[in-house]
Motif scaffolding. Sequence first.
Motif, mmCIF file in Angstrom:
data_model
loop_
_atom_site.group_PDB
_atom_site.id
_atom_site.type_symbol
_atom_site.label_atom_id
_atom_site.label_comp_id
_atom_site.label_asym_id
_atom_site.label_seq_id
_atom_site.Cartn_x
_atom_site.Cartn_y
_atom_site.Cartn_z
ATOM 1 N N THR A 122 -1.206 1.196 -9.944
ATOM 2 C CA THR A 122 -1.732 1.803 -8.723
ATOM 3 C C THR A 122 -3.252 1.741 -8.771
ATOM 4 O OG1 THR A 122 0.177 3.293 -8.595
ATOM 5 C CG2 THR A 122 -1.773 3.876 -7.301
ATOM 6 N N ASP A 123 -3.846 1.002 -7.834
ATOM 7 C CA ASP A 123 -5.298 0.824 -7.771
ATOM 8 C C ASP A 123 -5.882 1.702 -6.679
ATOM 9 O OD1 ASP A 123 -5.734 -1.140 -9.783
ATOM 10 O OD2 ASP A 123 -4.854 -2.652 -8.469
ATOM 11 N N SER A 124 -6.861 2.520 -7.064
ATOM 12 C CA SER A 124 -7.438 3.469 -6.116
ATOM 13 C C SER A 124 -8.947 3.542 -6.288
ATOM 14 C CB SER A 124 -6.837 4.868 -6.341
ATOM 15 O OG SER A 124 -7.497 5.843 -5.546
ATOM 16 N N SER B 280 -2.004 4.635 3.432
ATOM 17 C CA SER B 280 -3.188 4.757 2.586
ATOM 18 C C SER B 280 -3.811 3.396 2.316
ATOM 19 C CB SER B 280 -2.824 5.417 1.245
ATOM 20 O OG SER B 280 -2.304 4.459 0.342
ATOM 21 N N TYR C 99 0.843 -1.182 0.000
ATOM 22 C CA TYR C 99 0.000 0.000 0.000
ATOM 23 C C TYR C 99 0.882 1.236 0.000
ATOM 24 C CZ TYR C 99 -4.311 -2.575 0.988
ATOM 25 O OH TYR C 99 -5.390 -3.398 0.900
ATOM 26 N N VAL D 277 -6.223 10.039 -8.105
ATOM 27 C CA VAL D 277 -5.423 9.009 -7.430
ATOM 28 C C VAL D 277 -4.487 9.665 -6.425
ATOM 29 C CG1 VAL D 277 -3.706 7.186 -7.759
ATOM 30 C CG2 VAL D 277 -5.587 7.447 -9.404
ATOM 31 N N GLU E 41 -0.346 -0.510 -4.552
ATOM 32 C CA GLU E 41 0.675 -0.432 -5.598
ATOM 33 C C GLU E 41 1.209 -1.834 -5.879
ATOM 34 O OE1 GLU E 41 2.385 4.042 -4.567
ATOM 35 O OE2 GLU E 41 3.570 2.269 -4.037
ATOM 36 N N ASN F 105 -11.209 6.129 -5.778
ATOM 37 C CA ASN F 105 -10.958 7.552 -5.585
ATOM 38 C C ASN F 105 -11.970 8.207 -4.654
ATOM 39 O OD1 ASN F 105 -8.678 7.607 -7.139
ATOM 40 N ND2 ASN F 105 -9.617 8.605 -8.908
ATOM 41 N N TRP G 158 -5.942 9.824 2.407
ATOM 42 C CA TRP G 158 -5.676 8.739 3.355
ATOM 43 C C TRP G 158 -4.521 9.086 4.282
ATOM 44 C CZ3 TRP G 158 -9.130 5.541 4.576
ATOM 45 C CH2 TRP G 158 -10.002 4.966 3.649
ATOM 46 N N THR H 262 -6.438 11.048 -3.526
ATOM 47 C CA THR H 262 -6.906 10.001 -2.631
ATOM 48 C C THR H 262 -5.793 9.533 -1.703
ATOM 49 O OG1 THR H 262 -8.513 9.290 -4.290
ATOM 50 C CG2 THR H 262 -7.954 7.703 -2.565
ATOM 51 N N ILE H 263 -4.580 9.398 -2.235
ATOM 52 C CA ILE H 263 -3.444 9.043 -1.372
ATOM 53 C C ILE H 263 -3.245 10.103 -0.308
ATOM 54 C CG2 ILE H 263 -0.944 8.720 -1.317
ATOM 55 C CD1 ILE H 263 -1.175 7.477 -4.128
ATOM 56 N N VAL I 192 -4.516 2.796 -0.931
ATOM 57 C CA VAL I 192 -4.254 2.751 -2.366
ATOM 58 C C VAL I 192 -3.152 1.725 -2.606
ATOM 59 C CG1 VAL I 192 -3.441 4.067 -4.358
ATOM 60 C CG2 VAL I 192 -5.006 5.121 -2.712
#
Length: 561
Positions: free
Chosen positions: A65-67, A48, A44, A180, A52, A69, A187, A183-184, A50
């Motif tokens: 990178t999965d988010s 966060s 992660y 993205v 990776e 959002n 968090w 969002t990081i 999110v």
Amino acid sequence: MDGSIDWYPTPDLDSTPSFARLLDADEGFMTLAPTAGFSVERRYADGSNVLETTYTTDTGTVRVTDSLNTGVAGRLPWGELARRVDGLTGSVEMAWSVAPGTCFGTASPWADSGPGGPILRVDAVALGIRGIDHGVKTASARSIDGAFTTSVGSRHLVAVVSTHGEPLPLPDPQTIDDGVDRTIRNWQAWSDSFAYDGDYRHAVLRSALTLKLLLHSPSGSIAAAATTSLPESAAGGKNWDYRYAWVRDTAYTLHALTRAGLREEVHAAASWMLKNLRSQGSDLEVFTRLNGEVPEGTDRPDLTGWRHIGPVVDGNPAAGQLQLGVFGDVFDIVWQYVQAGHVLDPATMRQLADLADLTCDIWRRRDAGMWELPEERHYVTSKLGCWNALRCAVLLVEHGQLQGPVERWEAERDRIRDWVQEQGWSEERQSYVWYPGSTDLDASILLHAMSGFDTGPRMSSTIDALRAELGAGPLLYRYSGMQEEEATFVACAYWMVSALVAVGRRDEAVDLMEELLPLANDVGIMSEMIDPDDLAFMGNLPQGLSHLALIVAALAISGKS
């Protein structure tokens, strides 16, 4: 690990999922991965939720990178699943596909034309595909596919924007990509406010972040888990839907999050629960839907199940059970809320007084117990739930937060204590037992080392009996006989850590904690159960109770419980 998202309910965690290949090969997915063989490392982004994932192939490496959002002001009013691809070294051929399923066999997906390209629809869900250099190739009647090749420093994006029963916004792809990073940051700002500075901080923060994902932001409720029907046993049959809000789990969540200094989540969960209770009166529901509605039974969709282990269940049959422990959970929620410095409103105070009076009478009844069993018995820990309810009621009176016949509450509290000490203790086993007349054991008694009911020699002896009969290495089964029916229950093992601290055996608690922490997966997520033979995950995932128990165990070891 293979780059496929096989479970994605939208717009809410308890919505029927558009992607459910987790439970059936034909039920939808979104895949994004190199076309050639690869190795995988995952983490992660610091602080966060999110994810990776770095893929290494013979020709190069990429980071995906999965988010999910979030917006400037919190949760977006639509679903925005962003998958960013960065070329790191060499070049890598990537392929992707978005193919929704049938929403548990209730609808047939189809592709519709939109101003920015095709839109996938299934029932009332609309899925729009947005991207940057994502190489859309084909759009069939039921899916959209694409492919592209990365290079050093290249940036690509494949995103799914979703709504349910409303118009579908199609944000500019660059706005999604910027989301993205936002969002990081969101968090990380939340993690920076996480006040815990004790032992095992990394594992505690990861568990808190996981619990945050289980929080239903429109209401403040907290789901027990994110999935349904992941089996508790390879033999099948014990498959349940945990996408509901249990009063018990809410109580444990508040215990953990209050001590970590998280004010907003604590107030949201407590106020949501108390509003629900007022609408229910004295007929307390063990759990509700995430929006507060009472569950309406179960369905069994005609799906194969995870690894062909059925059944698949939509709903939970424990709705409507009498579980006496819920009274203790309710009062525990309120007591923790008051301890955090908050004040109750008059309507809540009146209802709590009525519930305390009801507890004085109802504790003598048989119930389904904490484990939601079909056999109603005088389960010892159910009685202790009522003891805890009256204990907290008296404390609330002493703190000026409740009014009522406190003398009665004190007297009945002490009667329950005497009953448990006489009826719930076995001289033969030198242990508290599951129910009177039995020599079977129940690991949930460990919760009442933590509640303070017993932290002396009897509880210490019970700990030894539990480890001898229900233990499997560092892990623990729920109650006697479960070795033949299901895997070990992760939360029970962490309850053991806390109980060892409570009875003064901290060194043993630390040793056990050190054995348990590596059993999480590669990014720190835990399931409901673990098979002690091969350490494979079983049950729903992520399981809130497992992560809650970890946090409480760390708090206990750190002297912050």
